[in-house]
Write a protein that holds these residues in place. Structure first.
Motif: not given
Length: 340
Positions: A253-257, A225-228, A190-192
């Motif tokens: 996931c790339n971060s805890d958030l 998970d986010r806009d690049a 999970v991560g852009t």
């Protein structure tokens, strides 16, 4: 005075971007000979001078002022890992008899290549940059800033850059292997990918684990998970879960958030963590109240990262020898409640 002439001032006179002015004055390609000559002539006539450390007053002690720059896109109150990183850096600076202060890099300032006020007003002896601004902005600081710089939690393709970062590649590899060891087989990331260097590193560590286990992986197992471009995270726009028949049994996931937002999305879709699916994060930092379950994660050793950054920067300020280049600081697995 001449020192007040900036790249932006020259750009307005010539009618080009500050990026073009920066490239022309630093000898980079991408600027025609005629425009380069015009810019250089105008810079000379306006009294432009590249800032230089040699013009700064001589210091008689080691009580340096450490300026910290963080792009404002990384300072959202819910993703304030970099604010916490700054806090640790400031605490370590005090122990060294130094003082650290922070200035956000605004989106406009980054786009228009404006020098930070801490440099314009000659308040900093050295600069720490936390979070990756644009390459053009970094080049402008290198060309016009005139101060020693160390990057924290990111690096660039500049072989002369000094940086200290966590081992995202190995950390994500370790977490993915950890999930394989728990019996999971369908593990998603999970991560852009490409949004930041750290996310890309963590994705590559995830891929390495798959290769070593002889398992195949596909784009369908990568969830953005986010806009690049902006870095904005949106639970509705992103975090798109696969159909039930292709649902992973675990997520790296790339971060805890990101992990906390994913857990919320999973629950909204009827999945229980960790009973139905397992989730791991990265950082071991989460804004209080965002998640009611402890997230198994890979802790970033911010304490030692800050110590190394300050060691390098103070040596650069004083002109003393130091180990340059990219330095990697290892972290450790923190087991909590999100893995079955």
């Amino acid at each position: 005075m001449a020192k007040n002439v900036t790249l932006s001032d020259i750009a307005k006179k010539v009618g080009v971007s500050t990026v073009t002015v920066s490239k022309a004055l630093s000898g980079q390609s991408g600027v025609s000979d005629s425009v380069r000559a015009q810019i250089k002539d105008l810079a000379e006539s306006m009294g432009y001078q590249k800032r230089s450390r040699t013009t700064r007053k001589e210091r008689t002690d080691e009580a340096y002022n450490i300026g910290v720059l963080i792009p404002e896109k990384y300072l959202d109150k819910y993703s304030s890992f970099y604010a916490m990183m700054y806090g640790e850096l400031a605490a370590q600076a005090v122990k060294r008899g130094c003082f650290a202060f922070m200035e956000p890099i605004t989106a406009e300032g980054e786009r228009e290549l404006r020098l930070p006020r801490m440099i314009e007003e000659d308040k900093a002896d050295g600069i720490v940059i936390i979070g990756y601004p644009s390459d053009d902005y970094l080049e402008m600081l290198k060309t016009e800033g005139g101060l020693p710089v160390v990057y924290m939690d990111f690096s660039t393709t500049d072989e002369n850059a000094d940086a200290v970062l966590s081992n995202g590649y190995y950390g994500s590899y370790f977490l993915t292997n950890y999930l394989f060891g728990k019996g999971h087989k369908r593990i998603a990331f999970v991560g852009t990918v490409g949004a930041t260097g750290s996310i890309t590193d963590r994705y590559l560590g995830y891929v390495k684990a798959f290769i070593e286990h002889g398992c195949s992986y596909s784009d369908s197992m990568v969830i953005e998970d986010r806009d690049a471009q902006t870095g904005n995270m949106d639970e509705e726009k992103f975090f798109q879960l696969p159909p039930e028949k292709g649902m992973p049994d675990a997520f790296v996931c790339n971060s805890d958030l990101t992990a906390s937002m994913l857990i919320h999305k999973l629950r909204d879709n009827g999945y229980r963590v960790p009973d139905d699916v397992s989730v791991v994060g990265y950082d071991n930092y989460l804004y209080p109240g965002l998640c009611d379950i402890g997230i198994t994660t890979y802790e970033v050793d911010v304490h030692n990262m800050a110590k190394r950054v300050l060691h390098i920067l103070t040596h650069k300020i004083e002109g003393r020898p130091y180990q340059g280049g990219v330095q990697i600081v290892e972290g450790k697995l923190i087991e909590k409640d999100s893995v079955k």
